[in-house]
Design an enzyme around this catalytic site. Structure first.
Site, PDB file in Angstrom:
ATOM      1  N   LYS A  62      -9.501 -15.814   9.582  1.00  0.00           N
ATOM      2  CA  LYS A  62     -10.584 -14.860   9.320  1.00  0.00           C
ATOM      3  C   LYS A  62     -10.136 -13.480   9.795  1.00  0.00           C
ATOM      4  O   LYS A  62      -9.912 -13.268  10.990  1.00  0.00           O
ATOM      5  CB  LYS A  62     -11.851 -15.308  10.059  1.00  0.00           C
ATOM      6  CG  LYS A  62     -13.077 -14.468   9.794  1.00  0.00           C
ATOM      7  CD  LYS A  62     -14.285 -15.060  10.514  1.00  0.00           C
ATOM      8  CE  LYS A  62     -15.531 -14.245  10.281  1.00  0.00           C
ATOM      9  NZ  LYS A  62     -16.711 -14.818  10.990  1.00  0.00           N
ATOM     10  N   ALA A  93     -16.716 -12.090   3.084  1.00  0.00           N
ATOM     11  CA  ALA A  93     -18.075 -12.038   3.614  1.00  0.00           C
ATOM     12  C   ALA A  93     -18.403 -10.616   4.048  1.00  0.00           C
ATOM     13  O   ALA A  93     -17.716  -9.661   3.703  1.00  0.00           O
ATOM     14  CB  ALA A  93     -18.211 -13.028   4.769  1.00  0.00           C
ATOM     15  N   SER A  94     -19.461 -10.488   4.828  1.00  0.00           N
ATOM     16  CA  SER A  94     -19.951  -9.162   5.194  1.00  0.00           C
ATOM     17  C   SER A  94     -19.022  -8.442   6.165  1.00  0.00           C
ATOM     18  O   SER A  94     -18.875  -7.222   6.105  1.00  0.00           O
ATOM     19  CB  SER A  94     -21.344  -9.280   5.815  1.00  0.00           C
ATOM     20  OG  SER A  94     -21.311 -10.152   6.936  1.00  0.00           O
ATOM     21  N   LEU A  95     -18.379  -9.202   7.067  1.00  0.00           N
ATOM     22  CA  LEU A  95     -17.573  -8.576   8.111  1.00  0.00           C
ATOM     23  C   LEU A  95     -16.081  -8.856   7.979  1.00  0.00           C
ATOM     24  O   LEU A  95     -15.278  -8.160   8.610  1.00  0.00           O
ATOM     25  CB  LEU A  95     -18.035  -9.062   9.495  1.00  0.00           C
ATOM     26  CG  LEU A  95     -19.521  -8.913   9.812  1.00  0.00           C
ATOM     27  CD1 LEU A  95     -19.809  -9.438  11.220  1.00  0.00           C
ATOM     28  CD2 LEU A  95     -19.964  -7.473   9.683  1.00  0.00           C
ATOM     29  N   ALA A  96     -15.704  -9.857   7.208  1.00  0.00           N
ATOM     30  CA  ALA A  96     -14.298 -10.260   7.171  1.00  0.00           C
ATOM     31  C   ALA A  96     -14.017 -11.011   5.881  1.00  0.00           C
ATOM     32  O   ALA A  96     -14.927 -11.345   5.117  1.00  0.00           O
ATOM     33  CB  ALA A  96     -13.965 -11.146   8.372  1.00  0.00           C
ATOM     34  N   GLN A  97     -12.741 -11.255   5.652  1.00  0.00           N
ATOM     35  CA  GLN A  97     -12.327 -12.112   4.554  1.00  0.00           C
ATOM     36  C   GLN A  97     -11.440 -13.224   5.121  1.00  0.00           C
ATOM     37  O   GLN A  97     -10.791 -13.059   6.153  1.00  0.00           O
ATOM     38  CB  GLN A  97     -11.601 -11.321   3.473  1.00  0.00           C
ATOM     39  CG  GLN A  97     -10.369 -10.574   3.912  1.00  0.00           C
ATOM     40  CD  GLN A  97      -9.870  -9.612   2.846  1.00  0.00           C
ATOM     41  OE1 GLN A  97     -10.647  -9.078   2.061  1.00  0.00           O
ATOM     42  NE2 GLN A  97      -8.568  -9.374   2.824  1.00  0.00           N
ATOM     43  N   VAL A  98     -11.430 -14.358   4.440  1.00  0.00           N
ATOM     44  CA  VAL A  98     -10.771 -15.555   4.960  1.00  0.00           C
ATOM     45  C   VAL A  98      -9.563 -15.884   4.093  1.00  0.00           C
ATOM     46  O   VAL A  98      -9.657 -15.918   2.859  1.00  0.00           O
ATOM     47  CB  VAL A  98     -11.741 -16.750   4.993  1.00  0.00           C
ATOM     48  CG1 VAL A  98     -11.040 -17.978   5.579  1.00  0.00           C
ATOM     49  CG2 VAL A  98     -12.983 -16.406   5.803  1.00  0.00           C
ATOM     50  N   ASP A 156     -27.186 -17.417  12.113  1.00  0.00           N
ATOM     51  CA  ASP A 156     -26.826 -17.012  10.752  1.00  0.00           C
ATOM     52  C   ASP A 156     -26.389 -18.232   9.933  1.00  0.00           C
ATOM     53  O   ASP A 156     -25.301 -18.254   9.358  1.00  0.00           O
ATOM     54  CB  ASP A 156     -25.708 -15.975  10.795  1.00  0.00           C
ATOM     55  CG  ASP A 156     -25.522 -15.257   9.474  1.00  0.00           C
ATOM     56  OD1 ASP A 156     -26.453 -15.289   8.644  1.00  0.00           O
ATOM     57  OD2 ASP A 156     -24.448 -14.661   9.256  1.00  0.00           O
ATOM     58  N   ALA A 199     -12.393 -16.313   0.477  1.00  0.00           N
ATOM     59  CA  ALA A 199     -13.775 -15.844   0.456  1.00  0.00           C
ATOM     60  C   ALA A 199     -13.825 -14.499   1.154  1.00  0.00           C
ATOM     61  O   ALA A 199     -12.993 -14.193   2.016  1.00  0.00           O
ATOM     62  CB  ALA A 199     -14.702 -16.852   1.149  1.00  0.00           C
TER      63      ALA A 199
END
Length: 590
Positions: A238, A219-224, A370, A217
């Protein structure tokens, strides 16, 4: 006089006259040339005189145009990797600002053109009007999503925040913006390697037994990424985008400038103060070590809730930009079909979600800010019922005990329609317009003389909230400014949970469940304050049960009184003892 002498004298006189005429001709002013000759001669002189400075400017411009990029190129080639990244970010920042400004102007002009040109004279609720505005909403939503994904970082997070306002925004926005909950531009494996080398001085495959470079995935700040530890434990890694911390300040300044430009065009639409207040909180979200500590604190404070799961952090494989935790599988909490395919009850899922976050808001005070659907997963627990997995603990807010107690009692007063208590507890939170504050908090109309007939938001109530948000925008802004600053993110939590409950089909009465949690939370806080024991004594438990019982009795008694009153009014109007009016009809309908 002899003739020869006379001839000689005449010759001398002619010589003198010729000399005089010659001198006279030399001293006469030269005649003016014709205009064409005059301008040709003078402008040729000017061009000749100006040619030297012009050549000088051309030479300077050419030298600058060639020399500056050459020097910058040499500096870039000789710079270290981190310095190169900052130089690229500077150029990219200009591009992000220009892209954001272009999208904003495009959306504004599109709405202006539709409302003032295409729909001039068209009835507002006509099919043609609805069709044109729906297409305009869709174009605006598509542009926002495209811009947010391309810009990344804070822009994606702001788009995620808009998803929670599904009762105020047009449906085209909500459907389109939902892709931002778990989608962003992914980064290449070289960037992941560079970040691990900077933080661990080792590549991922050297730290883990297995490491999947393809992210699960983004996201806005990182990828997993999925990985396996040396002992075979499956973990989720992450990885923060490598340039995010370097570009944070520039993105914040860009957003501030854009918001101030919006304020200049629309003075009542002032949100720049919100960004200033949340700047420090958002900066903490970039520190993954802080996120790991938040996760452990959340797990500790909610350990008595057996259906809440917080992935365990592996500190030896974590840093400020990398967070490694246990891998937990599950579906997004708004994925109703998958939840039902696991033979789980949607009502049970919604009730557990509301109770868990109400526990944070009204009791512990350490609040996940969040909780969008991508950060709450649902899976089948050992007891065959739903478990909730809480992810992404970077953005938290702490609400102190004084404000928690006031919020608990305000929520109880709103449910019971206790006007005096609503006014007093709103004032304790710094807000004087208690009715508007109550509606902002509940995201539903609040009428003192009647209770809600259903936990579902009717079409009339939804329309009222949209009109209220549009016509009383400045008053709403004043309420938000008057609240304690931590309440901004508390409202975000409440509104996001409300949106998830709506996405699940509103299977439970969120208002009543949170009111019960508020009563229990206030009772435990009060008992702990007087006894010095944080909710562990028998007396505390008895008081909690007693206050909850009193609340339910008061609510049911008030409901019974209102229904009995409505019944008597119907009887009296049927017997002709009361005149039938529109106000009376509205009262009986509600």
């Amino acid at each position: 006089m002899p003739l020869p002498r006379l001839s000689q004298a005449v010759c001398s006189l002619q010589v003198l006259l010729c000399h005089f005429h010659s001198v006279l001709l030399q001293t006469r002013q030269k005649p003016w040339p014709c205009p064409a000759a005059f301008f040709r001669r003078n402008f040729k002189g000017l061009a000749a005189r100006a040619s030297k400075p012009r050549l000088l400017w051309r030479w300077a411009f050419s030298a600058t145009a060639v020399g500056v990029p050459l020097l910058l190129g040499v500096h870039y080639a000789m710079a270290e990797a981190q310095e190169k990244r900052r130089m690229r970010l500077m150029v990219d920042g200009i591009g992000r600002f220009g892209r954001s400004l272009r999208i904003g102007l495009h959306i504004s002009l599109d709405y202006w053109w539709c409302t003032n040109v295409i729909l001039r004279g068209v009835e507002e609720n006509s099919p043609g009007y609805v069709e044109v505005m729906s297409a305009c909403h869709q174009r605006a939503a598509d542009a926002l999503v495209t811009g947010a994904i391309r810009n990344g970082g804070l822009y994606v997070k702001l788009g995620q925040g808009l998803c929670a306002f599904n009762h105020l925004l047009p449906p085209e926005y909500i459907r389109t913006l939902r892709v931002l909950e778990d989608r962003a531009l992914t980064r290449g494996f070289r960037e992941v390697d560079d970040l691990f080398l900077e933080d661990f001085r080792a590549l991922p495959q050297e730290l883990f037994q297995e490491f999947e470079y393809q992210p699960m995935a983004a996201a806005s700040l990182a990828q997993v990424h999925r990985a396996k530890l040396q002992d075979g434990t499956t973990v989720a890694v992450k990885v923060q985008y490598i340039d995010l911390q370097d570009r944070f300040e520039a993105d914040m300044h860009t957003l501030e400038v854009l918001l101030r430009l919006v304020e200049l065009m629309h003075p009542s639409f002032g949100f720049s103060w919100v960004l200033q207040d949340l700047k420090g909180t958002l900066a903490q979200e970039l520190d993954f070590e802080n996120e790991g500590r938040n996760a452990e604190r959340c797990a500790q404070e909610l350990k008595h809730i057996h259906y809440i799961v917080v992935p365990r952090v592996h500190w030896d494989k974590s840093s400020k930009r990398v967070l490694t935790a246990d891998f937990c599988d599950g579906c997004k909490i708004n994925d109703v079909e998958t939840i039902r395919s696991q033979e789980l009850a949607v009502q049970d899922v919604a009730e557990k979600l509301i109770k868990a976050f109400a526990e944070q808001i009204f009791y512990t005070g350490f609040i996940h800010s969040d909780p969008h659907p991508g950060n709450v997963l649902v899976r089948r627990g050992p007891d065959g019922k739903a478990e909730l997995v809480l992810l992404d603990h970077g953005l938290y807010q702490f609400l102190d005990q004084k404000d928690r107690e006031s919020l608990c009692q305000l929520w109880r007063a709103i449910i019971l329609r206790d006007d005096a208590a609503m006014k007093a507890h709103s004032a304790a939170l710094g807000v004087q317009d208690y009715m508007l504050f109550s509606e902002v908090l509940m995201q539903r109309p609040v009428h003192l003389q009647r209770l809600w007939s259903s936990h579902l938001l009717s079409q009339e109530e939804a329309a009222y909230m949209q009109v209220m948000a549009r016509d009383h925008f400045e008053s709403v802004m004043q309420v938000l400014k008057a609240m304690p600053r931590p309440m901004l993110l508390v409202l975000r939590n409440i509104n996001t949970v409300r949106a998830i409950n709506v996405a699940l089909g509103t299977p439970v009465d969120r208002y009543f469940l949170m009111a019960k949690s508020a009563v229990r939370g206030w009772s435990r806080l009060a008992s702990a304050m007087y006894q010095g024991i944080y909710g562990s004594s028998l007396l505390c438990r008895v008081r909690v049960i007693w206050e909850t019982f009193k609340f339910e009795v008061a609510l049911r008694l008030q409901t019974l009184i209102m229904r009995l009153t409505a019944f008597l009014v119907r009887v009296f109007t049927h017997l002709g003892l009361l005149p039938w009016t529109e106000e009376l009809y509205q009262y009986l309908e509600t």
